[in-house]
Write an enzyme that holds these catalytic residues in place. Structure first.
Site, PDB file in Angstrom:
ATOM      1  N   ASP A  95     -55.456  -4.086  -6.356  1.00 45.46           N
ATOM      2  CA  ASP A  95     -56.638  -4.508  -5.608  1.00 45.46           C
ATOM      3  C   ASP A  95     -56.992  -3.503  -4.511  1.00 45.46           C
ATOM      4  OD1 ASP A  95     -58.651  -6.312  -4.903  1.00 45.46           O
ATOM      5  OD2 ASP A  95     -57.350  -7.467  -3.567  1.00 45.46           O
ATOM      6  N   ASN A 271     -61.402 -13.434  -6.288  1.00 45.92           N
ATOM      7  CA  ASN A 271     -60.181 -13.072  -5.575  1.00 45.92           C
ATOM      8  C   ASN A 271     -59.815 -14.152  -4.557  1.00 45.92           C
ATOM      9  OD1 ASN A 271     -60.567 -10.734  -7.011  1.00 45.92           O
ATOM     10  ND2 ASN A 271     -60.542  -9.370  -5.239  1.00 45.92           N
TER      11      ASN A 271
END
Length: 339
Positions: A95, A271
Site C-alpha cells: 500500500d 482500504n
C-alpha cells in the site's frame, strides 16, 4: 483455498464490479492482525485483500534488519501458509509507495515476482500501489506506465492514485485542499497513457474528498458523485462501461450511504486501516486497564502470568478486529459472496 492466483485475483475484481460490491482491503501490522483479518473474512464469507504499508514492511523485518522487501516477503510466506486453511480467497497487496521508496520496495518486489513467474510460479504478492500523489500528473503517469509494464511481466496488478488523499498514513501526508477531488481531465490523461486494460490491468484511486486517519462524521466532505461523472464521461469517450476499477481510500468514519454510492460507481476495493487498528488496540487497552494489578509487578507482588501472557490479550484483540472486518464486508456488500 490458497492465496489468489493472478487469474483468481482478476476474477475477484471482475466479480465485485459486475455484481455491485467491493472487496475489503485490510491493512495488517503483524501475524496477529493478519490472522484477525482472515478470521473476519471467513466469518463474513467474504473474499478480501490483505495490505502491507510502507512502515509495516519495515517493521516486519525487525528493528535490526530494517528491510522492506524482507519484511514483506516474510509476511507473505506466513500468509500463504495460514490462508490455505481458510474457505475464502485473499490477495496480498503493498500500500502507498511514494517515489523515493520505489527502489527499496516495489521495484525489487516486482523483480522477485517476475523471477518466480519465469520459473512457472505465481507471485507471492499479488498487487502493488504506486502513490504518485506528491508529484505532477505527467510524472505520476510516466512512472505508472513503467510499473504497469513491469506488473504485466510479474503477473501482478498495479494500483495508482490520481489526485491526493488528505491526512497522514505512515508518514505520507496529503494536504486538505482542492486537490482532494479528481477531475475528468485527470482521468482522461490516465486512460490516454495507461489504456482501459489492453496495456495491463490496473486499479485507480480517484479522489473525492478522501482523508486518511481519524475524523468525526461530518469532518470530511466526500463527493462520491464525482466518481460517477468521471466513469460516465470517460466511458462514453472510450466506449467502455465504467472504465475504471476504483479504489476507496481514507474511508474510516464514512457513512453507509457514502460507501454505497462509491460502490455503485464502480469501486471494487475499499482500504480499511484506522477502524481495524482501533478495534484491535481498544481490546488490549481494556484488558490492561482492568487487570493492571495482575499484569504489572507492583507493591512487591509477582503479577499473574495468565494475564500478561501475550495470548491472553492477543486472542480477544484478534476477535475484536475480526468483528470489525465482518462489519466492513457487510457494508461493502461482499459478505456471503466468496468465489
Amino acid at each position: 483455498m490458497p492465496i489468489a492466483s493472478p487469474e483468481q485475483y482478476s476474477e475477484l475484481i471482475r466479480s465485485a464490479k459486475d455484481n455491485g460490491y467491493a472487496l475489503p482491503a485490510i491493512n495488517v501490522t503483524s501475524s496477529q492482525t493478519l490472522n484477525a483479518a482472515l478470521d473476519g473474512f471467513a466469518e463474513a464469507e467474504s473474499d478480501g485483500i490483505i495490505q502491507i504499508s510502507l512502515g509495516t514492511a519495515l517493521y516486519l523485518s525487525g528493528n535490526r534488519v530494517q528491510d522492506r522487501v524482507a519484511g514483506t516477503l516474510a509476511l507473505a510466506a506466513y500468509a500463504h501458509e495460514v490462508a490455505s486453511r481458510y474457505p475464502v480467497t485473499v490477495a496480498l497487496h503493498t500500500d502507498h509507495c511514494p517515489e523515493e521508496h520505489l527502489d527499496d520496495w516495489v521495484r525489487p518486489l516486482l523483480a522477485h515476482s517476475a523471477e518466480r513467474v519465469a520459473r512457472g510460479l505465481d507471485p507471492l504478492v499479488q498487487s502493488h500501489m504506486w502513490d504518485g500523489s506528491a508529484v505532477p500528473l505527467d510524472r505520476n503517469l510516466d512512472i505508472a506506465e513503467e510499473l504497469l509494464e513491469l506488473s504485466r511481466a510479474a503477473k501482478t496488478l498495479l494500483e495508482i492514485e490520481v489526485g491526493v488523499i488528505g491526512g497522514e498514513e505512515d508518514g505520507i501526508v496529503g494536504a486538505i485542499d482542492e486537490k482532494l477531488y479528481s477531475t475528468v481531465g485527470d482521468a482522461r490523461a490516465t486512460v490516454g497513457r495507461l489504456g482501459t486494460g489492453e496495456n495491463g490491468e490496473y486499479l485507480t484511486a480517484l479522489t473525492f474528498g478522501n482523508v486518511h486517519g481519524v475524523y468525526k462524521p461530518g469532518g470530511v466532505h466526500l463527493r462520491p458523485e464525482i466518481l460517477g461523472e468521471i466513469q460516465a464521461t470517460i466511458g462514453a469517450e472510450t466506449g467502455t462501461d465504467r472504465p475504471f476499477n476504483l479504489v476507496f481510500h481514507g474511508g474510516s468514519g464514512s457513512s453507509r450511504d457514502e460507501i454505497a454510492a462509491a460502490v455503485a460507481h464502480g469501486t471494487v476495493k475499499m482500504n480499511i486501516d484506522t477502524d481495524t487498528q482501533y478495534a484491535f488496540t481498544r481490546s488490549i487497552a481494556g484488558h490492561m486497564m482492568s487487570r493492571y494489578d495482575s499484569v504489572l509487578k507492583i507493591d512487591g507482588e509477582v503479577g499473574n502470568k495468565k494475564h500478561y501472557d501475550p495470548r491472553s490479550w492477543g486472542k480477544p484483540a484478534e476477535r475484536a478486529m475480526a468483528l470489525r472486518v465482518v462489519e466492513a464486508a457487510e457494508q461493502l456488500g461482499s459478505a456471503g459472496r466468496s468465489l
